[in-house]
Design a protein around this motif. Sequence first.
Motif, PDB file in Angstrom:
ATOM      1  N   UNK A   1       0.831  -1.126  -0.036  1.00 40.43           N
ATOM      2  CA  UNK A   1      -0.044   0.087  -0.062  1.00 40.43           C
ATOM      3  C   UNK A   1       0.802   1.154   0.018  1.00 40.43           C
ATOM      4  N   UNK A   2       2.304   1.158   0.118  1.00 36.33           N
ATOM      5  CA  UNK A   2       3.107   2.345   0.044  1.00 36.33           C
ATOM      6  C   UNK A   2       2.973   2.924  -1.267  1.00 36.33           C
ATOM      7  N   UNK A   3       2.692   4.397  -1.093  1.00 35.98           N
ATOM      8  CA  UNK A   3       2.608   5.173  -2.426  1.00 35.98           C
ATOM      9  C   UNK A   3       3.768   5.876  -2.788  1.00 35.98           C
ATOM     10  N   UNK A   4       4.871   5.765  -2.203  1.00 34.88           N
ATOM     11  CA  UNK A   4       6.163   6.623  -2.649  1.00 34.88           C
ATOM     12  C   UNK A   4       6.884   5.797  -3.597  1.00 34.88           C
ATOM     13  N   UNK A   5       7.850   6.327  -4.161  1.00 36.57           N
ATOM     14  CA  UNK A   5       8.517   5.721  -5.211  1.00 36.57           C
ATOM     15  C   UNK A   5       9.160   4.258  -4.859  1.00 36.57           C
ATOM     16  N   UNK A   6       9.127   3.567  -5.716  1.00 38.28           N
ATOM     17  CA  UNK A   6      10.034   2.278  -5.508  1.00 38.28           C
ATOM     18  C   UNK A   6      11.523   2.391  -5.774  1.00 38.28           C
ATOM     19  N   UNK A   7      12.323   1.360  -5.193  1.00 30.94           N
ATOM     20  CA  UNK A   7      13.536   1.694  -5.424  1.00 30.94           C
ATOM     21  C   UNK A   7      14.087   1.973  -7.026  1.00 30.94           C
ATOM     22  N   UNK A   8      13.405   0.912  -7.505  1.00 32.35           N
ATOM     23  CA  UNK A   8      13.443   1.188  -9.144  1.00 32.35           C
ATOM     24  C   UNK A   8      13.187   2.556  -9.687  1.00 32.35           C
ATOM     25  N   UNK A   9      12.419   3.158  -9.178  1.00 28.05           N
ATOM     26  CA  UNK A   9      11.918   4.447  -9.742  1.00 28.05           C
ATOM     27  C   UNK A   9      13.054   5.548  -9.281  1.00 28.05           C
ATOM     28  N   UNK A  10      13.561   5.211  -8.066  1.00 30.25           N
ATOM     29  CA  UNK A  10      14.482   6.089  -7.743  1.00 30.25           C
ATOM     30  C   UNK A  10      15.752   6.061  -8.257  1.00 30.25           C
ATOM     31  N   UNK A  11      16.081   5.054  -8.544  1.00 32.37           N
ATOM     32  CA  UNK A  11      17.540   4.537  -9.284  1.00 32.37           C
ATOM     33  C   UNK A  11      17.177   5.016 -10.820  1.00 32.37           C
ATOM     34  N   UNK A  12      15.856   5.094 -11.562  1.00 32.51           N
ATOM     35  CA  UNK A  12      15.765   5.579 -12.875  1.00 32.51           C
ATOM     36  C   UNK A  12      15.809   6.953 -12.789  1.00 32.51           C
ATOM     37  N   UNK A  13      15.347   7.980 -11.796  1.00 36.38           N
ATOM     38  CA  UNK A  13      15.552   9.122 -11.433  1.00 36.38           C
ATOM     39  C   UNK A  13      16.968   9.753 -11.675  1.00 36.38           C
ATOM     40  N   UNK A  14      17.870   8.865 -10.758  1.00 34.90           N
ATOM     41  CA  UNK A  14      18.970   8.994 -10.763  1.00 34.90           C
ATOM     42  C   UNK A  14      19.837   8.884 -12.119  1.00 34.90           C
ATOM     43  N   UNK A  15      19.315   8.225 -13.004  1.00 34.07           N
ATOM     44  CA  UNK A  15      19.821   7.713 -14.398  1.00 34.07           C
ATOM     45  C   UNK A  15      19.558   8.996 -15.332  1.00 34.07           C
ATOM     46  N   UNK A  16      18.401   9.460 -14.882  1.00 36.07           N
ATOM     47  CA  UNK A  16      17.950  10.711 -15.933  1.00 36.07           C
ATOM     48  C   UNK A  16      18.805  11.886 -15.737  1.00 36.07           C
ATOM     49  N   UNK A  17      19.538  12.064 -14.434  1.00 36.70           N
ATOM     50  CA  UNK A  17      20.554  13.333 -14.092  1.00 36.70           C
ATOM     51  C   UNK A  17      22.106  12.769 -14.435  1.00 36.70           C
ATOM     52  N   UNK A  18      22.503  11.446 -14.312  1.00 31.92           N
ATOM     53  CA  UNK A  18      23.695  11.002 -14.358  1.00 31.92           C
ATOM     54  C   UNK A  18      23.964   9.858 -15.283  1.00 31.92           C
ATOM     55  N   UNK A  19      24.954   9.783 -15.999  1.00 29.73           N
ATOM     56  CA  UNK A  19      25.566   8.888 -16.741  1.00 29.73           C
ATOM     57  C   UNK A  19      26.557   7.665 -16.155  1.00 29.73           C
ATOM     58  N   UNK A  20      26.088   6.904 -15.540  1.00 33.26           N
ATOM     59  CA  UNK A  20      27.007   6.027 -14.659  1.00 33.26           C
ATOM     60  C   UNK A  20      26.050   4.829 -14.310  1.00 33.26           C
ATOM     61  N   UNK A  21      26.535   3.523 -14.604  1.00 28.76           N
ATOM     62  CA  UNK A  21      25.969   2.570 -14.155  1.00 28.76           C
ATOM     63  C   UNK A  21      25.555   2.333 -12.463  1.00 28.76           C
ATOM     64  N   UNK A  22      24.457   1.625 -12.481  1.00 32.00           N
ATOM     65  CA  UNK A  22      24.332   1.582 -10.940  1.00 32.00           C
ATOM     66  C   UNK A  22      23.909  -0.068 -10.933  1.00 32.00           C
ATOM     67  N   UNK A  23      24.510  -0.859  -9.896  1.00 31.50           N
ATOM     68  CA  UNK A  23      24.135  -1.962  -9.461  1.00 31.50           C
ATOM     69  C   UNK A  23      23.203  -2.281  -8.232  1.00 31.50           C
ATOM     70  N   UNK A  24      22.012  -2.646  -8.368  1.00 33.26           N
ATOM     71  CA  UNK A  24      21.352  -2.789  -7.170  1.00 33.26           C
ATOM     72  C   UNK A  24      21.506  -4.255  -6.587  1.00 33.26           C
ATOM     73  N   UNK A  25      22.246  -4.190  -5.510  1.00 33.69           N
ATOM     74  CA  UNK A  25      22.605  -5.458  -4.787  1.00 33.69           C
ATOM     75  C   UNK A  25      21.500  -5.878  -3.894  1.00 33.69           C
TER      76      UNK A  25
END
Length: 249
Positions: A164-188
């Motif tokens: 029922x959580x309505x905030x961003x998922x981790x995937x959404x937050x990392x996609x937002x990071x990718x919109x501003x930065x060009x560097x791979x992110x590995x979600x462990x």
Amino acid sequence: MKLLLLSNSAAPGRGYLEHAREVIAGHLSGVDELLFVPYALADHDGYTAKVASFMEGLGIRVRGIHTGSDPRELAASAQAVFIGGGNSFRLLKSLHERGLVEAVAERVRAGAPYMGSSAGTNMACPTLRTTNDMPIVQPPSFEALDLVPFQINPHYLDPAPASAHMGETREERLNQFMEENDVPVLGLREGTWLRLSTEEGAGTGTLTLGGIEAGARLFTSGAEPTEHGPDTDLSQLLAVTPHFDTRTV
């Protein structure tokens, strides 16, 4: 360089670091004394004692870096370095204040094995920008140890369809990071780790994903995230050139 970067330090039903005991023992083979950096938590003595209790079973002594009059000297002579988890902002602020960003990085690049868990894994990246933590303090810079040229998101959580959580998922937050930065992110995901081994004098090495079945999720600019299971060779990430948004207002 020899790096062991754990997503987490505790697993359900198991003691501190026990889920990674075998890989830790292999990583620290030949080490008699480990220098522990406890700055991510407020209780430095208690945190160091917890690490010492685990390492005792591996025959390794532990010294807290906070116990020396000059932490940089301890870092410069360390056989191996472990930076533990906690709050990444508090940790990085402490490292900058004590001149340890450069000192630890230099010692690790000179050959001392490095181990990080959670926030300590964040510190191995170029910056802390992909931490999950609340900024409870303000470090003078987001620049971290820069031991690997890509970013890591420890404790990566997949979206929960029934939540029922309505905030961003981790995937959404990392996609937002990718919109501003060009560097791979590995979600462990929990229970996973990265191992890096670089031959002396070589510019690159072997980067391997280890851990339980959950594996990791890799985010790259302009592409859909990709899934990677245990024992995957991710050495291609060592050749990337990160580009961060450094604009100021």
